[in-house]
Motif scaffolding. Sequence first.
Motif, mmCIF file in Angstrom:
data_model
loop_
_atom_site.group_PDB
_atom_site.id
_atom_site.type_symbol
_atom_site.label_atom_id
_atom_site.label_comp_id
_atom_site.label_asym_id
_atom_site.label_seq_id
_atom_site.Cartn_x
_atom_site.Cartn_y
_atom_site.Cartn_z
ATOM 1 N N ALA A 182 18.875 30.761 -2.002
ATOM 2 C CA ALA A 182 18.289 32.082 -2.230
ATOM 3 C C ALA A 182 17.289 32.037 -3.392
ATOM 4 C CB ALA A 182 19.382 33.111 -2.519
ATOM 5 N N THR A 225 29.277 38.075 0.090
ATOM 6 C CA THR A 225 28.261 38.166 -0.960
ATOM 7 C C THR A 225 28.874 38.054 -2.355
ATOM 8 O OG1 THR A 225 26.801 39.494 0.433
ATOM 9 C CG2 THR A 225 26.461 39.644 -1.929
ATOM 10 N N GLU A 230 24.428 28.417 -1.249
ATOM 11 C CA GLU A 230 23.606 29.505 -0.726
ATOM 12 C C GLU A 230 22.874 30.245 -1.832
ATOM 13 O OE1 GLU A 230 25.104 31.919 2.486
ATOM 14 O OE2 GLU A 230 26.672 30.447 2.914
ATOM 15 N N VAL A 231 23.485 30.356 -3.009
ATOM 16 C CA VAL A 231 22.775 30.952 -4.148
ATOM 17 C C VAL A 231 21.560 30.104 -4.493
ATOM 18 C CG1 VAL A 231 22.913 31.539 -6.596
ATOM 19 C CG2 VAL A 231 24.821 32.089 -5.080
ATOM 20 N N ASN A 281 29.208 28.876 -0.966
ATOM 21 C CA ASN A 281 28.899 29.889 -1.975
ATOM 22 C C ASN A 281 27.764 29.515 -2.919
ATOM 23 O OD1 ASN A 281 30.962 31.770 -1.086
ATOM 24 N ND2 ASN A 281 32.439 30.282 -1.851
ATOM 25 N N LYS A 293 22.644 34.305 3.408
ATOM 26 C CA LYS A 293 22.497 34.658 1.992
ATOM 27 C C LYS A 293 21.389 35.695 1.802
ATOM 28 C CE LYS A 293 21.589 30.687 2.527
ATOM 29 N NZ LYS A 293 21.496 29.940 3.819
ATOM 30 N N LYS A 317 29.741 34.513 -3.225
ATOM 31 C CA LYS A 317 28.537 33.737 -3.534
ATOM 32 C C LYS A 317 28.050 34.024 -4.946
ATOM 33 C CE LYS A 317 27.414 33.888 1.338
ATOM 34 N NZ LYS A 317 26.631 34.468 2.424
#
Length: 430
Positions: free
Chosen positions: A262, A127, A258-259, A255, A97, A130
């Motif tokens: 991040a 990307t 991972e956001v 998806n 990510k 996500k």
Amino acid sequence: MSFDAPTVIRTKRDGRRLSDEAIDWVIDGYTHGRIAAEQMSALLMAVFLRGMDYGETARWTAAMVASGERLDFTALRRGGNPLPTVDKHSTGGVGDKITLPLVSVVAACGAAVPQASGRGLGHTGGTLDKLESIAGFSGVVSNDQVRQQLHDVGAAIFAAGQLAPADAKLYALRDITGTVESLPLIASSVMSKKIAEGAGALVLDVKVGSGAFMQSEPLARELAETMVALGAEHGLPTCALLTDMNRPLGAAVGNALEVAEALEVLAGGGPADVVELTVCLAREMLALAGIDGCDPAQTLQDGTAMDRFRALIAAQGGDLAIPLPVGKYSETVTAARSGTMGDIDAMAVGLAVWRLGAGRSRPGEVVQSGAGLQIHRQPGSPVAAGEPLFTLYTDTPERFEQAMAELNAGFTIGHSPPTRRSLVIDRITS
């Protein structure tokens, strides 16, 4: 010259070289619907099995660049000064990510990042998939909006659209035909988008290991050298880092998961490996952009990178105030015995998450934003019998059985910690 698809397919099937004219004809014909998907699938498999030399790869790349528009940001100014643009691309990993915090860090340091991004490919996440787990976010952005965002925010993450449209069609076809792991196809796919995108410089994150498309270091190195050479040929200053992908990056794969991770990194926390690679790639990007005096790590601590990320998401319609989706059903894998967590195989995790619904098995399939896997014990951590090791999420519980089968062969519990590996293996420039 006159060409037909069966002859071109046979040429590559039999291990012969495709002429420049044949490559131009194939790319143009498939882009405009004159070559059927079945025929292109056969040619892709022939390329997968027989390969292409550098000259063929370079022509394939140039033909895909020529299939659509090219952006140009050389006239961008901020405060009367030229605005340096630089981008990064990863060849695809598990739990990767990095783009989300990275573009925000680089923008916070004063460069601008125009990033044409893709969707999931095989066992790796995309990307755009996500970011689209964020309510309202859209990757469909006009060229004028991209320019405005680069000026105002310092970053835009968008679908390629009319940039190298041949690649968009080929990308989707490779994803479902078992032809992803081809060095010339990867190199031409990446570089056609990035050349057409118009950034002033490019940093490549070339993954090496079990969860990468290039699992051996010599092949990954060849891929990196090929892409760096393609960049130089088109006047795009390019460097590449070889980075380890034997283990998943971070503790979240999928998806929306991972956001969320991040966002932890952007808030000054998050897994150490994700922070390390973000900062390392940011330094490379800023160096190519000619920007010094900014500490990328500091932007994660003082909130300036988070501010840029929030502005980017808002500019593209996203609302971070709405909770990220989580799969309706979950299953937890617990430790059968006490010991030390061994290596976690990136490919096994990637395939498990794909089985849970985070990836595609046919063109245009809608991915599950909330599907994914949370890792509770990292390699080298002590483990007690009965402790949770992984939690799997999906909206379709019938997927658990196959996902568990993929995951179960991908980790061990032993008596000693696994060998530590360097996250960054090497740096390659022209």
